[in-house]
Design a protein around this motif. Structure first.
Motif, short mmCIF file in Angstrom:
data_model
loop_
_atom_site.label_atom_id
_atom_site.label_comp_id
_atom_site.label_asym_id
_atom_site.label_seq_id
_atom_site.Cartn_x
_atom_site.Cartn_y
_atom_site.Cartn_z
N LYS A 44 0.89 -1.16 0.00
CA LYS A 44 0.00 0.00 0.00
C LYS A 44 0.92 1.21 0.00
N LYS A 47 -2.49 6.20 1.86
CA LYS A 47 -3.82 5.91 2.41
C LYS A 47 -4.90 6.20 1.38
N ASP A 49 -4.72 4.97 -1.85
CA ASP A 49 -4.54 4.03 -2.96
C ASP A 49 -5.85 3.68 -3.66
N ASP A 50 -6.89 3.36 -2.90
CA ASP A 50 -8.17 2.97 -3.52
C ASP A 50 -8.73 4.11 -4.35
N ILE A 131 0.44 1.96 -8.42
CA ILE A 131 -0.69 1.32 -7.73
C ILE A 131 -1.38 0.36 -8.69
#
Length: 145
Positions: A44, A47, A49-50, A131
């Protein structure tokens, strides 16, 4: 009263450029060291990443196909149209610290960092590509060497 900064007339100061280069190389070495120890698919990077990955797929639907993140198409990315698309993407993440600082990105995720195999991008572009590469398992080979 202070005068307004004009980037077009600013001098390139060698010492400052060298500091940016050192920082970019250090960041690349740190990231590579992580990939050597941990499969990319388990990493990761932030924080966010999504959010970064989801927005990447919305703004650049071609990256839903993992084969399209294997190699960076620098000419497309840095074309007039490409710059406009990437600028709009990048500005969506201006809350991320140093999102627009320069860093190094491997042009092919199948290669290590090399002098001719890297390009200079802003950090949020690095995050977007890496990512995606990590999510697709494309960097896992590094930890298996």
């Amino acid at each position: 009263m202070a005068s307004k900064f004009d980037a077009e007339k600013a001098e390139n100061l060698g010492d400052i450029e060298m500091q940016f280069a050192v920082k970019a190389v250090t960041q690349a070495e740190t990231y590579w060291g992580l990939l050597e120890k941990i499969p990319g698919s388990k990493l990761k990077l932030t924080k966010f990443d999504d959010d970064i990955f989801e927005q990447l797929l919305i703004d650049f639907p071609e990256f839903k196909d993992p084969s399209n993140v294997v190699e960076v198409q620098e000419e497309e990315m840095k074309s007039k149209e490409g710059k406009e698309k990437w600028r709009a993407f990048c500005e969506k993440f201006n809350e991320i610290e140093d999102y627009n600082f320069g860093t190094l990105l491997r042009t092919k995720c199948t290669d290590e960092y090399t002098q001719h195999g890297t390009i200079f991008v802003v950090r949020i572009q690095f995050y977007a590509f890496e990512i995606a590469r990590n999510r697709y398992g494309l960097n896992d080979w590094v930890s298996k060497k």
